[in-house]
Scaffold this motif. Structure first.
Motif, short mmCIF file in Angstrom:
data_model
loop_
_atom_site.label_atom_id
_atom_site.label_comp_id
_atom_site.label_asym_id
_atom_site.label_seq_id
_atom_site.Cartn_x
_atom_site.Cartn_y
_atom_site.Cartn_z
N LYS A 191 95.41 22.12 56.78
CA LYS A 191 94.42 21.16 57.28
C LYS A 191 93.09 21.85 57.58
O LYS A 191 93.05 23.03 57.94
N ASN A 192 92.03 21.08 57.46
CA ASN A 192 90.69 21.56 57.79
C ASN A 192 89.83 20.36 58.18
O ASN A 192 90.05 19.25 57.69
N LYS A 193 88.89 20.55 59.08
CA LYS A 193 88.03 19.46 59.54
C LYS A 193 86.58 19.91 59.54
O LYS A 193 86.26 21.05 59.87
N TYR A 197 83.70 15.52 62.23
CA TYR A 197 85.00 15.21 62.85
C TYR A 197 85.17 15.96 64.16
O TYR A 197 85.63 15.40 65.17
N ILE A 198 84.78 17.23 64.16
CA ILE A 198 84.93 18.07 65.36
C ILE A 198 84.13 17.49 66.52
O ILE A 198 84.57 17.56 67.68
N ARG A 201 85.71 13.46 67.25
CA ARG A 201 87.09 13.33 67.74
C ARG A 201 87.20 13.41 69.26
O ARG A 201 87.91 12.60 69.88
N GLN A 233 90.87 18.23 72.47
CA GLN A 233 90.68 17.94 71.06
C GLN A 233 89.59 18.80 70.45
O GLN A 233 89.72 19.31 69.33
N TYR A 237 90.28 21.83 67.42
CA TYR A 237 89.66 21.73 66.11
C TYR A 237 88.63 22.83 65.84
O TYR A 237 88.44 23.22 64.68
N TRP A 241 88.80 25.37 62.82
CA TRP A 241 87.63 25.75 62.02
C TRP A 241 87.51 27.27 61.96
O TRP A 241 87.21 27.83 60.89
#
Length: 246
Positions: A191-193, A197-198, A201, A233, A237, A241
């Motif tokens: 997974k990667n964001k 999103y970071i 979220r 959260q 994340y 990253w």
């Protein structure tokens, strides 16, 4: 009635473990998996069981699976050191085991934090699958682990009491630990964001906890918990990253 074994993970839990084990001393066996405690945890555990095993901690699932292999009883109740089984919950479990119609049962948890029972912010009823038949069960995931099983599950009515964290310092220490494990788990799953999103979220999490889950009804505690949940959260994340980019 089939036998029941208690599974407890420990690491420097001398302030909690006696009350925990006292609340489950009715069980047929108690298995403790300890991550090399340096306080009096093991001395206290020896007052309640001889089935104490030391294992270097790598993740929660591995620790629990190791303990499962040591339990001989037909059923298992997994309990954390900061949790207490009430008399009402004990009676319900023993009644269920006279004629179980499910392979596993979820138990509602009543969480205490910052001097208050946290009824909102999504903290109650905090159903968690803890009672299950000791056959083919495996825990999976590095943090907030799940259970792989085949068959139907049910829900119990009485609460498992959870004294979550001693104070904010303790809470933030665990958040740092849990977010690292969570980021590692997501990283190994590929997974990667992205940046958007970071940033979004945590805001979504705050709205969910404080407004949709009625955290505002808890006063200051609800506000603090909602902010910390958002920070959780954000932290998990950006750690993900970091693993993907550095």
């Amino acid at each position: 009635m089939p036998g029941i074994g208690i599974l407890v993970l420990t690491y420097n839990e001398e302030d909690n473990i006696r009350d925990c084990l006292e609340s489950v001393d009715w069980a047929d066996e108690i298995v403790v998996v300890d991550s090399y405690s340096s306080d009096n945890t093991l001395e206290i555990c020896l007052e309640y069981t001889e089935k104490i095993y030391k294992r270097k901690f790598d993740n929660f699932s591995s620790q629990r699976n190791y303990g499962l292999d040591k339990i001989e009883s037909d059923w298992v109740l997994a309990v954390d050191a900061d949790e207490r089984v009430t008399v009402e919950l004990m009676d319900e479990i023993l009644e269920i085991l006279t004629a179980p119609d499910m392979v596993a049962y979820e138990i509602p948890r009543k969480n205490y934090f910052l001097g208050k029972w946290i009824k909102y912010c999504g903290w109650y009823p905090d159903y968690t699958l803890r009672l299950f038949r000791n056959k083919g069960i495996r825990f999976n995931g590095l943090v907030h682990e799940g259970i792989s099983l085949e068959g139907e599950t049910g829900k119990l009515n009485h609460d498992l009491i959870h004294y979550t964290y001693d104070n904010l310092h303790h809470y933030l220490e665990k958040i740092n630990r849990y977010t690292s494990l969570s980021a590692e788990d997501m990283f190994y799953k590929g997974k990667n964001k992205g940046l958007a999103y970071i940033l979004i979220r945590p805001l979504v999490e705050f709205i969910k906890k404080y407004i949709l889950k009625k955290g505002f009804l808890l006063g200051k505690q609800g506000l603090f918990l909602s902010i910390i949940s958002a920070f959780y959260q954000f932290l998990r994340y950006i750690k993900l990253w970091e693993k993907n980019n550095l």
